[in-house]
Motif scaffolding. Structure first.
Motif, PDB file in Angstrom:
ATOM      1  N   MET A 162      -9.212  -2.534   8.868  1.00 32.83           N
ATOM      2  CA  MET A 162      -9.409  -1.329   8.073  1.00 32.83           C
ATOM      3  C   MET A 162      -9.385  -1.594   6.568  1.00 32.83           C
ATOM      4  O   MET A 162      -9.833  -0.759   5.786  1.00 32.83           O
ATOM      5  N   LEU A 163      -8.864  -2.748   6.168  1.00 32.95           N
ATOM      6  CA  LEU A 163      -8.720  -3.055   4.743  1.00 32.95           C
ATOM      7  C   LEU A 163      -9.694  -4.133   4.279  1.00 32.95           C
ATOM      8  O   LEU A 163      -9.604  -4.596   3.139  1.00 32.95           O
ATOM      9  N   ARG A 194       0.852  -1.201   0.000  1.00 33.31           N
ATOM     10  CA  ARG A 194       0.000   0.000   0.000  1.00 33.31           C
ATOM     11  C   ARG A 194       0.876   1.234   0.000  1.00 33.31           C
ATOM     12  O   ARG A 194       1.937   1.269   0.624  1.00 33.31           O
ATOM     13  N   ASP A 195       0.380   2.264  -0.684  1.00 29.44           N
ATOM     14  CA  ASP A 195       1.019   3.578  -0.668  1.00 29.44           C
ATOM     15  C   ASP A 195      -0.084   4.611  -0.861  1.00 29.44           C
ATOM     16  O   ASP A 195      -0.311   5.104  -1.959  1.00 29.44           O
ATOM     17  N   THR A 196      -0.806   4.883   0.220  1.00 30.13           N
ATOM     18  CA  THR A 196      -1.984   5.732   0.143  1.00 30.13           C
ATOM     19  C   THR A 196      -1.932   6.835   1.191  1.00 30.13           C
ATOM     20  O   THR A 196      -1.300   6.693   2.236  1.00 30.13           O
ATOM     21  N   SER A 197      -2.626   7.917   0.892  1.00 28.71           N
ATOM     22  CA  SER A 197      -2.747   9.009   1.855  1.00 28.71           C
ATOM     23  C   SER A 197      -4.054   8.927   2.636  1.00 28.71           C
ATOM     24  O   SER A 197      -4.168   9.477   3.729  1.00 28.71           O
ATOM     25  N   PRO A 250      -6.562   5.824   3.756  1.00 27.48           N
ATOM     26  CA  PRO A 250      -5.905   6.241   5.004  1.00 27.48           C
ATOM     27  C   PRO A 250      -4.397   6.304   4.814  1.00 27.48           C
ATOM     28  O   PRO A 250      -3.860   5.671   3.902  1.00 27.48           O
ATOM     29  N   PRO A 251      -3.697   7.086   5.649  1.00 28.91           N
ATOM     30  CA  PRO A 251      -2.236   7.148   5.538  1.00 28.91           C
ATOM     31  C   PRO A 251      -1.633   5.762   5.783  1.00 28.91           C
ATOM     32  O   PRO A 251      -1.780   5.209   6.870  1.00 28.91           O
ATOM     33  N   TRP A 252      -0.984   5.219   4.747  1.00 25.52           N
ATOM     34  CA  TRP A 252      -0.551   3.818   4.871  1.00 25.52           C
ATOM     35  C   TRP A 252       0.504   3.523   3.803  1.00 25.52           C
ATOM     36  O   TRP A 252       0.216   3.508   2.620  1.00 25.52           O
ATOM     37  N   GLN A 253       1.742   3.306   4.228  1.00 21.97           N
ATOM     38  CA  GLN A 253       2.825   2.919   3.325  1.00 21.97           C
ATOM     39  C   GLN A 253       3.432   1.619   3.859  1.00 21.97           C
ATOM     40  O   GLN A 253       3.986   1.601   4.947  1.00 21.97           O
ATOM     41  N   GLU A 254       3.334   0.575   3.071  1.00 28.87           N
ATOM     42  CA  GLU A 254       3.733  -0.744   3.556  1.00 28.87           C
ATOM     43  C   GLU A 254       4.445  -1.529   2.470  1.00 28.87           C
ATOM     44  O   GLU A 254       4.002  -1.562   1.317  1.00 28.87           O
TER      45      GLU A 254
END
Length: 226
Positions: free
Chosen positions: A167-168, A123-126, A128-132
């Motif tokens: 959340m996903l 994930r690379d999203t703003s 929700p804020p989430w970089q994995e």
């Protein structure tokens, strides 16, 4: 949810290519840390520190680096890296992390250094804020997923061995993880899956949405009775 009075090392996920541990075994979040052993070197992923960790790592080799797998998992990465005089490795696309680490930082791209572990952008999203980033070695069959799937209680319905993060649930990471067939899955929350891991992953992704009401109902019941 997390932490406690004193850290107490509990080893989990021990296998030929590495080991996992819980620093606070009784916490609800079950924050799991891992060390991946490659050619006599050890790569420590999202560590939560505890007495005895260095001795455990030494069983697998010399620490070569510490890895941040999730932008929220700074945990004790800088402390462990500093103690072993190694950098903290951060994906080259992950932002807002390096500046918060009190340790030297190295960036990595499609592979974690020369370990053979492929770096998968989960994930690379703003919102929700989430970089994995997940790490996957086809040679060893090991998949490490820091957050999107897990095995601690609040990830799972009654019929699951591996569950998608609450959340996903409606938007599971099928594109990133759906084509993988690992022999074992290490997760950032809970013990790993070592039996029929590929089947467990496929089941978790395929049935994530339809099991959402059951998981949310369980979570609500836990909140009301806890």
């Amino acid at each position: 949810m997390k932490g406690g009075d004193e850290a107490e090392l509990r080893v989990i996920d021990r296998f030929e290519g590495g080991v996992g541990w819980l620093a606070y075994p009784d916490e609800t979040m079950q924050r799991a840390s891992h060390a991946l052993a490659v050619d006599g070197e050890v790569w420590v992923v999202d560590p939560v520190d505890a007495p005895g960790v260095d001795d455990l790592l030494a069983e697998y080799g010399e620490v070569a680096g510490v890895v941040v797998g999730l932008d929220r998992h700074l945990r004790d990465c800088a402390e462990v890296a500093t103690r072993h005089d190694v950098p903290v490795y951060v994906p080259n696309w992950m932002s807002g992390v390096a500046e918060d680490l009190d340790a030297p930082v190295e960036r990595f791209g499609r592979e974690l250094a020369d370990t053979g572990y492929r770096a998968i952008r989960v994930r690379d999203t703003s919102i929700p804020p989430w970089q994995e980033v997940a790490l996957y070695s086809e040679e060893t069959g090991t998949l490490l997923v820091p957050e999107s799937v897990g095995t601690c209680d609040y990830f799972l319905t009654g019929e699951e061995r591996l569950g998608v993060h609450p959340m996903l649930r409606l938007f599971p990471p099928t594109k990133a993880l759906g084509g993988l067939d690992p022999d074992r899955i290490l997760v950032g929350h809970g013990a790993g899956v070592f039996e029929d891991a590929g089947d467990a992953l496929r089941d978790a992704l395929r049935n994530s949405r339809k099991r959402t009401p059951a998981l949310y109902g369980k979570t609500l019941k836990m909140a009301l009775t806890g």
